[in-house]
Write a protein that holds these residues in place. Structure first.
Motif, short mmCIF file in Angstrom:
data_model
loop_
_atom_site.label_atom_id
_atom_site.label_comp_id
_atom_site.label_asym_id
_atom_site.label_seq_id
_atom_site.Cartn_x
_atom_site.Cartn_y
_atom_site.Cartn_z
N ALA A 1 19.03 4.66 -13.82
CA ALA A 1 18.33 3.38 -14.00
C ALA A 1 18.78 2.70 -15.29
CB ALA A 1 16.82 3.60 -14.03
N LYS A 2 18.92 1.39 -15.22
CA LYS A 2 19.30 0.60 -16.39
C LYS A 2 18.05 0.31 -17.21
CE LYS A 2 23.23 -1.45 -13.96
NZ LYS A 2 23.82 -2.70 -13.42
N VAL B 1 2.41 -2.25 -12.04
CA VAL B 1 2.88 -2.96 -13.22
C VAL B 1 3.53 -4.30 -12.88
CG1 VAL B 1 3.23 -0.82 -14.50
CG2 VAL B 1 5.14 -1.82 -13.25
N SER B 2 3.57 -4.64 -11.58
CA SER B 2 4.25 -5.86 -11.17
C SER B 2 3.54 -7.12 -11.66
CB SER B 2 4.39 -5.92 -9.65
OG SER B 2 3.12 -5.98 -9.01
N ALA C 1 13.52 -2.04 -15.72
CA ALA C 1 12.29 -1.53 -16.33
C ALA C 1 11.10 -1.56 -15.38
CB ALA C 1 11.97 -2.29 -17.61
N MET C 2 10.87 -2.69 -14.71
CA MET C 2 9.69 -2.78 -13.85
C MET C 2 9.79 -1.83 -12.66
SD MET C 2 7.80 -6.00 -12.01
CE MET C 2 8.86 -6.01 -10.57
N GLU C 3 10.92 -1.82 -11.99
CA GLU C 3 11.09 -0.93 -10.84
C GLU C 3 10.99 0.53 -11.25
OE1 GLU C 3 14.27 -0.10 -7.19
OE2 GLU C 3 14.82 -1.38 -8.89
N PHE C 4 11.54 0.85 -12.41
CA PHE C 4 11.49 2.21 -12.95
C PHE C 4 10.04 2.68 -13.10
CE2 PHE C 4 11.15 4.66 -16.99
CZ PHE C 4 11.77 5.83 -16.59
#
Length: 280
Positions: free
Chosen positions: A91-92, A33-34, A21-24
């Protein structure tokens, strides 16, 4: 001023969760968003490859998960969720709209709760958070918008139209809406070029008048030349998307700024990282 609280019924939430989710999100949106957590949200946008704003939003951390809740205009909920899903590829991550029982809450004024995240655009906007619990309203959404307008904070759909403007046009670069140092995201090259070359000529600034301001979307004129559009207003205070170079030239020449026959007094917000253009 005593604190005031309202439920922003004009806003809805999209949930983004999963292992990636974050990397996406980090690779898609203009904000960083990190660092989003229970105490810190982030303001940003999803842009076109040409750098224009498709959707602007505030990103919250979802409690007890590694997911995010994205606060977006209710009118754009489904379209925004569909577009995020389009970018998923392998992406998961799962993207889904959140039910109407979860609300976006805004509080402003004095004695604000210390355990809620500040509105990431400007400290004086107060706190903004997500709640599924019953929340007692002490103010209307109209009062919230009056507060927003007094501070000079733009909002999409009211002060500008989506897919029509760049982040700089809507002051996002002054409102923590673009993380220029985080690396690539959609539209990043164009937005970074505008920053480094200083090519943004349109800006949303404050306007005031001696009477009620005209409706949003009305043309603003310097003499007989159109220089922009009115945005949202509350009584005699409002916002307008203007060509600052043309407005400055007109003001220096003593040419009045008007909208629907109402004389306007423009001013750049005190928090802005930009100012009137100089021709020295």
């Amino acid at each position: 001023m005593a604190s005031q609280r309202t439920i922003l019924t004009s806003r809805r939430l999209v949930k983004v969760f999963g292992e990636d989710a974050m990397e996406f999100l980090q690779n898609l949106v203009s904000c960083d968003v990190s660092g989003v957590n229970a105490a810190c949200s982030s303001f940003g946008a999803l842009l076109t490859p040409q750098g224009k704003i498709l959707w602007d939003f505030i990103v919250f951390a979802e409690e007890n998960t590694n997911g995010f809740l994205i606060d977006v205009s209710a009118d754009e909920l489904d379209a925004f969720a569909r577009r995020l899903s389009f970018y998923k590829l392998r992406a998961k991550v799962t993207v889904e709209p959140v039910g109407e029982t979860t609300h976006v809450i805004a509080e402003w004024g004095d004695e604000l709760p210390a355990d809620k995240p500040r509105d990431p655009r400007h400290p004086d906007m107060g706190v903004r958070y997500v709640s599924s619990a019953d929340v007692a309203k002490t103010a209307s959404e109209t009062a919230y918008h009056a507060h927003r307008i007094r501070l000079g904070i733009p909002q999409s759909g009211l002060d500008f139209q989506l897919a029509d403007v760049f982040p700089h046009d809507t002051d996002m670069d002054s409102l923590n809406g673009v993380a220029f140092s985080k690396g690539c995201f959609i539209g990043q090259e164009v937005v970074s070029r505008m920053k480094h070359r200083g090519t943004a000529r349109k800006r949303i600034i404050k306007v005031s008048a001696g009477s009620a301001l005209p409706a949003a979307g009305s043309d603003v004129f310097a003499g007989e030349k159109s220089v922009g559009k009115m945005g949202s207003s509350q009584d005699t205070n409002g916002l307008a998307l203007l060509r600052l170079d043309r407005v400055k030239t007109a003001l220096d020449a003593g040419v009045p700024l008007t909208c629907e026959g109402v004389a306007l007094s423009p001013s750049v917000q005190e928090w802005a990282s930009f100012t009137w253009p100089s021709y020295d």
